[in-house]
Write an enzyme that holds these catalytic residues in place. Structure first.
Site, PDB file in Angstrom:
ATOM      1  N   TYR A  49      11.759   6.025 -11.354  1.00 36.71           N
ATOM      2  CA  TYR A  49      10.891   4.931 -10.907  1.00 36.71           C
ATOM      3  C   TYR A  49      10.326   4.110 -12.074  1.00 36.71           C
ATOM      4  O   TYR A  49       9.710   3.073 -11.858  1.00 36.71           O
ATOM      5  CB  TYR A  49       9.708   5.456 -10.069  1.00 36.71           C
ATOM      6  CG  TYR A  49      10.073   6.268  -8.850  1.00 36.71           C
ATOM      7  CD1 TYR A  49      11.362   6.285  -8.332  1.00 36.71           C
ATOM      8  CD2 TYR A  49       9.115   7.034  -8.201  1.00 36.71           C
ATOM      9  CE1 TYR A  49      11.688   7.045  -7.212  1.00 36.71           C
ATOM     10  CE2 TYR A  49       9.423   7.794  -7.085  1.00 36.71           C
ATOM     11  CZ  TYR A  49      10.720   7.799  -6.603  1.00 36.71           C
ATOM     12  OH  TYR A  49      11.026   8.558  -5.489  1.00 36.71           O
ATOM     13  N   LEU A 188       8.225   6.402   7.147  1.00 35.87           N
ATOM     14  CA  LEU A 188       8.009   5.317   8.105  1.00 35.87           C
ATOM     15  C   LEU A 188       9.297   4.549   8.400  1.00 35.87           C
ATOM     16  O   LEU A 188       9.275   3.495   9.048  1.00 35.87           O
ATOM     17  CB  LEU A 188       6.918   4.364   7.584  1.00 35.87           C
ATOM     18  CG  LEU A 188       5.574   5.045   7.288  1.00 35.87           C
ATOM     19  CD1 LEU A 188       4.579   4.049   6.701  1.00 35.87           C
ATOM     20  CD2 LEU A 188       5.005   5.686   8.558  1.00 35.87           C
ATOM     21  N   SER A 234       1.691   3.517   0.124  1.00 32.30           N
ATOM     22  CA  SER A 234       1.034   2.258   0.456  1.00 32.30           C
ATOM     23  C   SER A 234       0.250   1.784  -0.754  1.00 32.30           C
ATOM     24  O   SER A 234      -0.433   2.568  -1.407  1.00 32.30           O
ATOM     25  CB  SER A 234       0.089   2.402   1.648  1.00 32.30           C
ATOM     26  OG  SER A 234      -0.560   1.153   1.842  1.00 32.30           O
ATOM     27  N   ASN A 243      -3.517   5.973   6.830  1.00 27.36           N
ATOM     28  CA  ASN A 243      -2.517   7.046   6.778  1.00 27.36           C
ATOM     29  C   ASN A 243      -3.176   8.420   6.668  1.00 27.36           C
ATOM     30  O   ASN A 243      -2.685   9.401   7.232  1.00 27.36           O
ATOM     31  CB  ASN A 243      -1.552   6.807   5.615  1.00 27.36           C
ATOM     32  CG  ASN A 243      -0.693   5.572   5.848  1.00 27.36           C
ATOM     33  OD1 ASN A 243      -0.591   5.093   6.969  1.00 27.36           O
ATOM     34  ND2 ASN A 243      -0.089   5.058   4.790  1.00 27.36           N
TER      35      ASN A 243
HETATM   36  N1  LIG Z   1      13.436  11.657  -3.268  1.00 27.62           N
HETATM   37  C1  LIG Z   1      13.947  10.460  -2.997  1.00 27.62           C
HETATM   38  O1  LIG Z   1      15.142  10.211  -3.158  1.00 27.62           O
HETATM   39  C2  LIG Z   1      13.037   9.393  -2.488  1.00 27.62           C
HETATM   40  C3  LIG Z   1      13.574   8.233  -1.925  1.00 27.62           C
HETATM   41  C4  LIG Z   1      12.689   7.282  -1.463  1.00 27.62           C
HETATM   42  C5  LIG Z   1      11.327   7.469  -1.537  1.00 27.62           C
HETATM   43  N2  LIG Z   1      10.820   8.608  -2.125  1.00 27.62           N
HETATM   44  C6  LIG Z   1       9.365   8.858  -2.235  1.00 27.62           C
HETATM   45  O2  LIG Z   1       8.816   8.775  -0.929  1.00 27.62           O
HETATM   46  C7  LIG Z   1       7.768   7.796  -0.921  1.00 27.62           C
HETATM   47  C8  LIG Z   1       7.633   7.166   0.445  1.00 27.62           C
HETATM   48  O3  LIG Z   1       8.839   6.521   0.836  1.00 27.62           O
HETATM   49  P1  LIG Z   1       9.022   4.931   0.803  1.00 27.62           P
HETATM   50  O4  LIG Z   1       8.099   4.364  -0.206  1.00 27.62           O
HETATM   51  O5  LIG Z   1      10.469   4.639   0.659  1.00 27.62           O
HETATM   52  O6  LIG Z   1       8.667   4.442   2.270  1.00 27.62           O
HETATM   53  P2  LIG Z   1       7.493   4.675   3.327  1.00 27.62           P
HETATM   54  O7  LIG Z   1       6.353   5.426   2.746  1.00 27.62           O
HETATM   55  O8  LIG Z   1       8.126   5.202   4.563  1.00 27.62           O
HETATM   56  O9  LIG Z   1       7.045   3.177   3.664  1.00 27.62           O
HETATM   57  C9  LIG Z   1       6.381   2.382   2.732  1.00 27.62           C
HETATM   58  C10 LIG Z   1       6.126   1.028   3.372  1.00 27.62           C
HETATM   59  O10 LIG Z   1       5.308   1.197   4.527  1.00 27.62           O
HETATM   60  C11 LIG Z   1       4.175   0.331   4.435  1.00 27.62           C
HETATM   61  N3  LIG Z   1       3.026   1.056   5.001  1.00 27.62           N
HETATM   62  C12 LIG Z   1       2.559   2.263   4.625  1.00 27.62           C
HETATM   63  N4  LIG Z   1       1.490   2.604   5.371  1.00 27.62           N
HETATM   64  C13 LIG Z   1       1.275   1.583   6.235  1.00 27.62           C
HETATM   65  C14 LIG Z   1       0.299   1.339   7.252  1.00 27.62           C
HETATM   66  N5  LIG Z   1      -0.669   2.230   7.537  1.00 27.62           N
HETATM   67  N6  LIG Z   1       0.376   0.174   7.936  1.00 27.62           N
HETATM   68  C15 LIG Z   1       1.342  -0.746   7.655  1.00 27.62           C
HETATM   69  N7  LIG Z   1       2.286  -0.557   6.720  1.00 27.62           N
HETATM   70  C16 LIG Z   1       2.247   0.597   5.997  1.00 27.62           C
HETATM   71  C17 LIG Z   1       3.996   0.052   2.965  1.00 27.62           C
HETATM   72  O11 LIG Z   1       3.420  -1.229   2.781  1.00 27.62           O
HETATM   73  P3  LIG Z   1       1.946  -1.420   2.107  1.00 27.62           P
HETATM   74  O12 LIG Z   1       2.096  -1.011   0.653  1.00 27.62           O
HETATM   75  O13 LIG Z   1       1.678  -2.862   2.287  1.00 27.62           O
HETATM   76  O14 LIG Z   1       1.007  -0.541   2.853  1.00 27.62           O
HETATM   77  C18 LIG Z   1       5.430   0.054   2.468  1.00 27.62           C
HETATM   78  O15 LIG Z   1       6.033  -1.213   2.656  1.00 27.62           O
HETATM   79  C19 LIG Z   1       8.200   6.830  -2.042  1.00 27.62           C
HETATM   80  O16 LIG Z   1       7.159   5.987  -2.447  1.00 27.62           O
HETATM   81  C20 LIG Z   1       8.668   7.805  -3.091  1.00 27.62           C
HETATM   82  O17 LIG Z   1       7.569   8.370  -3.790  1.00 27.62           O
HETATM   83  C21 LIG Z   1      11.668   9.574  -2.579  1.00 27.62           C
END
Ligand SMILES: NC(=O)c1ccc[n+]([C@@H]2O[C@H](COP(=O)([O-])OP(=O)(O)OC[C@H]3O[C@@H](n4cnc5c(N)ncnc54)[C@H](OP(=O)(O)O)[C@@H]3O)[C@@H](O)[C@H]2O)c1
Length: 278
Positions: A49, A188, A234, A243
């Site tokens: 990252y 999400l 977020s 959340n």
């Molecule tokens: N191990 C792996 O290969 C891998 C892959 C992907 C991700 N990850 C980890 O998992 C974490 C989470 O996954 P992700 O970031 O891909 O996706 P996620 O957490 O499923 O979704 C993030 C998105 O949801 C929005 N969001 C979050 N809470 C919200 C709420 N209460 N209301 C409205 N919108 C909301 C955020 O926007 P806002 O910022 O505007 O709230 C952002 O655009 C990553 O940050 C990373 O640390 C790991």
């Protein structure tokens, strides 16, 4: 008091954590600082990252004691093999800490063929006290079993893609049977966008209306209720607080049945036998 999961290592891992991908620089400092101020106690970063420095700065600026935070990073593909140990030291330096709570192999990267050597190094790194627990990410059950057969080292955690449209029940059950704590990434379903998949939030919205919370919190509460861990990202302090409400929601049997019955749109699932990240 944050809900925790007891890992094989006997360490207590917060069940709900804060992700940082793909946020970098000052925005990542703010995300981590406000997340900790809001009440998150697990921060998920990764070498890939390129935000470990800003994650460390966010932790420092929050004023929360390092020992009260569960900090995870991941070894990127290009650091698998002989570079793993040095890369862990570099992560520690960038994060401004002298230990990690959890280090994961980020992707199995089968064509590289260095997962076994990396895993043995992480077991040694744990022996040295540089990390409390070790785990994997994006490993299928078949890939997990092959790794354990080859090395004799079991994992504390496997961080895998799970969301309301890809519940991954077989993978979750298989990991729990093996004593490995599943931790959802992308809880999400935001990765569905890469396949232009329109996700249907109506069931989540219906359940959310019953509890007076956001549908996002319902998705997280459902994952917590299924007995595993989840990391949500977020940058918005209001969303962060919304959340965290997931920890207070008691889903009814009807809610659980409605959520378990959601149509599955697994087209957006990554396949770690072909998807690799270096
Ligand atoms: N191990 C792996 O290969 C891998 C892959 C992907 C991700 N990850 C980890 O998992 C974490 C989470 O996954 P992700 O970031 O891909 O996706 P996620 O957490 O499923 O979704 C993030 C998105 O949801 C929005 N969001 C979050 N809470 C919200 C709420 N209460 N209301 C409205 N919108 C909301 C955020 O926007 P806002 O910022 O505007 O709230 C952002 O655009 C990553 O940050 C990373 O640390 C790991």
């Amino acid at each position: 008091m944050m809900l925790t999961r007891t890992l094989r290592s006997q360490c207590a891992m917060p069940a709900l954590g804060l992700g940082t991908w793909p946020i970098k620089g000052p925005k990542c400092i703010d995300l981590v600082r406000t997340g900790l101020e809001s009440g998150f106690r697990l921060i998920d970063t990764a070498q890939m990252y390129t935000n470990e420095v800003s994650t460390g700065m966010g932790i420092a600026q929050s004023g929360v004691n390092r020992h009260d935070i569960f900090l995870t990073t991941k070894v990127v593909g290009c650091n698998q093999g002989k570079l793993t140990r040095e890369s862990v030291e570099m992560s520690l330096e960038r994060l401004g800490t002298d230990y990690l709570d959890l280090i994961l192999i980020h992707w199995p990267n089968p064509s590289l063929g260095r997962a076994e050597a990396t895993w043995e190094t992480l077991a040694n790194v744990r022996e040295e006290g540089l990390t409390m627990s070790i785990g994997l990410s994006n490993f299928s059950l078949t890939q997990y079993d092959a790794l354990v057969d080859a090395t004799g080292v079991e994992a504390d955690v496997n961080q895998v893609q799970i969301d309301p449209w890809a519940r991954q029940s077989e993978l979750v059950d298989g990991l729990l049977e093996r004593g490995v704590m599943p931790q959802a990434w992308g809880p999400l379903g935001t990765r569905a966008a890469r396949h232009n998949t329109e996700l249907d939030w109506s069931v989540l919205e219906t359940v959310a209306a019953r509890h007076g919370v956001s549908p996002h919190a319902i998705a997280l509460a459902d994952q917590l209720g299924r007995g595993f861990a989840t990391v949500v990202r977020s940058s918005n302090p209001e969303h962060q607080l919304a959340n965290l409400k997931a920890l207070e929601i008691e889903l009814t049997d009807q809610d659980k049945a409605d959520l378990a019955g959601m149509a599955q749109e697994t087209v957006h699932l990554y396949d770690s036998t072909v998807e690799e990240e270096f």
